[in-house]
Enzyme design. Structure first.
Site, PDB file in Angstrom:
ATOM      1  N   GLU A  38       7.365   4.821  12.422  1.00 28.63           N
ATOM      2  CA  GLU A  38       8.648   4.510  12.616  1.00 28.63           C
ATOM      3  C   GLU A  38       9.291   2.931  11.968  1.00 28.63           C
ATOM      4  O   GLU A  38       9.945   2.885  11.195  1.00 28.63           O
ATOM      5  CB  GLU A  38       8.988   3.966  14.360  1.00 28.63           C
ATOM      6  CG  GLU A  38      10.337   3.809  14.348  1.00 28.63           C
ATOM      7  CD  GLU A  38      10.898   4.137  15.864  1.00 28.63           C
ATOM      8  OE1 GLU A  38      10.330   4.994  16.395  1.00 28.63           O
ATOM      9  OE2 GLU A  38      11.286   3.363  16.570  1.00 28.63           O
ATOM     10  N   ASP A  90       4.354   0.796  18.265  1.00 26.90           N
ATOM     11  CA  ASP A  90       4.689   0.522  19.549  1.00 26.90           C
ATOM     12  C   ASP A  90       4.845  -1.056  19.317  1.00 26.90           C
ATOM     13  O   ASP A  90       5.921  -1.767  19.843  1.00 26.90           O
ATOM     14  CB  ASP A  90       3.949   0.941  20.707  1.00 26.90           C
ATOM     15  CG  ASP A  90       3.636   2.235  20.554  1.00 26.90           C
ATOM     16  OD1 ASP A  90       4.547   3.375  20.944  1.00 26.90           O
ATOM     17  OD2 ASP A  90       2.698   2.888  20.441  1.00 26.90           O
TER      18      ASP A  90
HETATM   19  O1  TRH Z   1       1.129   2.944  13.048  1.00 29.41           O
HETATM   20  P1  TRH Z   1       2.335   3.759  12.926  1.00 29.41           P
HETATM   21  O2  TRH Z   1       1.809   5.197  12.994  1.00 29.41           O
HETATM   22  O3  TRH Z   1       3.093   4.013  14.616  1.00 29.41           O
HETATM   23  C1  TRH Z   1       3.632   4.799  15.498  1.00 29.41           C
HETATM   24  C2  TRH Z   1       2.787   4.851  16.576  1.00 29.41           C
HETATM   25  O4  TRH Z   1       1.884   5.940  16.223  1.00 29.41           O
HETATM   26  C3  TRH Z   1       3.732   5.444  17.657  1.00 29.41           C
HETATM   27  O5  TRH Z   1       2.960   5.771  18.850  1.00 29.41           O
HETATM   28  C4  TRH Z   1       4.496   6.661  16.948  1.00 29.41           C
HETATM   29  O6  TRH Z   1       5.243   7.088  18.254  1.00 29.41           O
HETATM   30  C5  TRH Z   1       5.388   6.095  15.963  1.00 29.41           C
HETATM   31  O7  TRH Z   1       4.475   5.494  14.959  1.00 29.41           O
HETATM   32  C6  TRH Z   1       6.352   6.707  15.572  1.00 29.41           C
HETATM   33  O8  TRH Z   1       3.509   3.467  12.015  1.00 29.41           O
HETATM   34  P2  TRH Z   1       4.558   2.335  12.250  1.00 29.41           P
HETATM   35  O9  TRH Z   1       5.479   2.668  13.093  1.00 29.41           O
HETATM   36  O10 TRH Z   1       5.017   2.057  10.869  1.00 29.41           O
HETATM   37  O11 TRH Z   1       3.857   1.044  12.427  1.00 29.41           O
HETATM   38  C7  TRH Z   1       3.167   0.189  11.720  1.00 29.41           C
HETATM   39  C8  TRH Z   1       3.149  -1.118  12.029  1.00 29.41           C
HETATM   40  O12 TRH Z   1       2.217  -2.179  11.308  1.00 29.41           O
HETATM   41  C9  TRH Z   1       4.678  -1.810  11.478  1.00 29.41           C
HETATM   42  O13 TRH Z   1       5.118  -2.695  12.282  1.00 29.41           O
HETATM   43  C10 TRH Z   1       4.149  -2.435  10.116  1.00 29.41           C
HETATM   44  C11 TRH Z   1       3.011  -2.971  10.410  1.00 29.41           C
HETATM   45  N1  TRH Z   1       1.934  -3.108   9.468  1.00 29.41           N
HETATM   46  C12 TRH Z   1       1.432  -4.499   9.115  1.00 29.41           C
HETATM   47  O14 TRH Z   1       1.690  -5.626  10.051  1.00 29.41           O
HETATM   48  N2  TRH Z   1       0.540  -4.918   8.203  1.00 29.41           N
HETATM   49  C13 TRH Z   1       0.073  -3.759   7.486  1.00 29.41           C
HETATM   50  O15 TRH Z   1      -0.800  -3.941   6.498  1.00 29.41           O
HETATM   51  C14 TRH Z   1       0.481  -2.517   7.598  1.00 29.41           C
HETATM   52  C15 TRH Z   1       0.027  -1.310   6.762  1.00 29.41           C
HETATM   53  C16 TRH Z   1       1.411  -2.230   8.380  1.00 29.41           C
END
Ligand code: TRH
Length: 392
Positions: A288, A31
């Site tokens: 996502e 999010d």
């Molecule tokens: O963390 P996620 O699993 O997030 C989401 C939420 O669970 C949400 O509620 C759900 O509906 C959705 O998934 C589908 O995975 P996501 O979307 O990849 O988000 C991770 C964020 O963190 C992304 O912006 C990349 C960032 N990130 C960093 O900035 N540094 C890091 O080291 C890593 C591994 C990720």
């Protein structure tokens, strides 16, 4: 790296912002990951005055370490960030209001929107899906039951008649600059307190949910013919990894077993995570936002989809696989589909890894083509800004 635009201070901004973006952190980082990216791009690419409301600074700070949790209002990277307190202090709503993932705006704020003339454009930014119904629901209006307001449902997607994907204008140039510069790459490793692995190693990044299949994979990597260096940014301990190592691991730890080296990394700042995706030969991503960024990395990827009730996520997984594999030669397509299904089911057979490795050169070519073709479409914010202007 390309330099960022100059950052205005809070006092530089006029009283009424152009856009308000509301973000409630439900779980994990998707999010805030999406809302932060969107707000930064509105400010950076469109020079708009954006106010970003976030209810959880602890999660936010992991991907934006410059955030000061002690400040309820601060400006970072051109975005005016506000802590979204339970007791909401009234402000004049912006011209466009984005409600991130149906996060439910404060009642007083919504009332205020209804009294403005012209009334703000109200958008609910929804979750990404490759399913066909998305085209039919994108931009559907939903009138408020009581107030003279309309909320529009904006669905990100892969088709031209959906909301598209977030992709800032400098992304490709930054990627090419980084991958083409040994100096930038070694600076990235240095800043992480690490060094590049030998060129002979297959470099893999892993970001997923707790998954027993990770244990299967680590065991397969241990006996791999080719050395494997696995980069794992962690925000919290990962039980499967700890079980494999036989001890509890934290950032900076390294496990070496047979052909495998696992480097446990800190959760890195959002732009640096892009660099990690650009560096690796294969990226395991989830949710996502990391899933989309791995596609813009133009490298092979494995997606751990966010699990939903009644296995609804599997329909979503297959919808994406159907479009992603449409142009992929049959043999590689079967390998990729089987591997993604196995990863999401929590069990990887040793043979499956061998098949994926053999398909990597073809998957690499495909990832480049996918990135190039998808980049021809207008990005999400281009579509969102255009739509908002048409309703103002
Ligand atoms: O963390 P996620 O699993 O997030 C989401 C939420 O669970 C949400 O509620 C759900 O509906 C959705 O998934 C589908 O995975 P996501 O979307 O990849 O988000 C991770 C964020 O963190 C992304 O912006 C990349 C960032 N990130 C960093 O900035 N540094 C890091 O080291 C890593 C591994 C990720």
């Amino acid at each position: 790296m390309l330099s960022r635009p100059p950052v205005p201070s809070v006092s530089t901004f006029a009283a009424r912002p152009d856009w308000d973006v509301f973000c409630r952190v439900i779980d994990n980082f998707g999010d805030i990951g999406v809302c932060w990216r969107l707000a930064r791009q509105l400010a950076g690419d469109f020079a708009l005055h954006v106010r970003l409301w976030v209810d959880d600074f602890d999660s936010f700070r992991l991907l934006c370490p410059e955030l000061d949790p002690g400040l309820s209002i601060q400006v970072l990277q051109g975005v005016e960030i506000h802590c979204w307190e339970t007791c909401f202090t009234p402000v004049v709503p912006a011209r466009v209001v984005v409600e991130g993932f149906a996060c439910h705006l404060p009642e007083t704020f919504v009332e205020h929107m209804a009294h403005l003339s012209p009334r703000p454009v109200w958008i609910n930014l929804d979750y990404l899906s490759a399913e066909e119904w998305v085209s039919g629901c994108h931009l559907l209006p939903s009138p408020h039951p009581r107030l003279p307001l309309i909320k529009y449902f904006f669905f990100p997607g892969f088709a031209v008649d959906t909301g598209g994907l977030l992709r800032e204008s400098t992304l490709r140039a930054r990627r090419l600059q980084f991958t083409g510069s040994a100096e930038l790459r070694s600076a990235w490793w240095r800043e992480l307190g690490s060094t590049a692995p030998p060129a002979s190693a297959l470099l893999v990044s892993v970001f997923g949910y707790d998954n027993p299949a990770l244990g299967d994979l680590l065991r397969a990597w241990e006996i791999s013919e080719r050395p494997i260096c696995c980069l794992m940014p962690l925000s919290r301990p990962l039980p499967v990894l700890d079980a494999f190592a036989g001890r509890s691991l934290g950032s900076g730890d390294i496990i070496r077993r047979g052909s495998l080296e696992v480097r446990v990394l800190p959760f890195v700042e959002q732009d640096r995570y892009d660099c990690l995706l650009w560096l690796c030969d294969l990226n395991f991503v989830r949710g996502e936002d990391s899933f989309v960024r791995a596609q813009w990395a133009a490298r092979p990827l494995v997606w751990h989809i966010y699990p939903q009730q009644a296995a609804a996520h599997l329909t979503k997984l297959d919808a994406f696989l159907a479009i992603y594999c449409a142009q992929l030669p049959q043999a590689s397509s079967v390998v990729l589909r089987d591997f993604w299904h196995a990863w999401n089911a929590g069990r990887i057979e040793a043979m499956a890894w061998g098949k994926l490795v053999a398909a990597l050169p073809q998957l690499r070519e495909h990832a480049l083509r996918w990135d190039a073709e998808l980049s021809l479409q207008e990005d999400l914010l281009g579509r969102l800004v255009r739509f908002s202007c048409s309703r103002l």
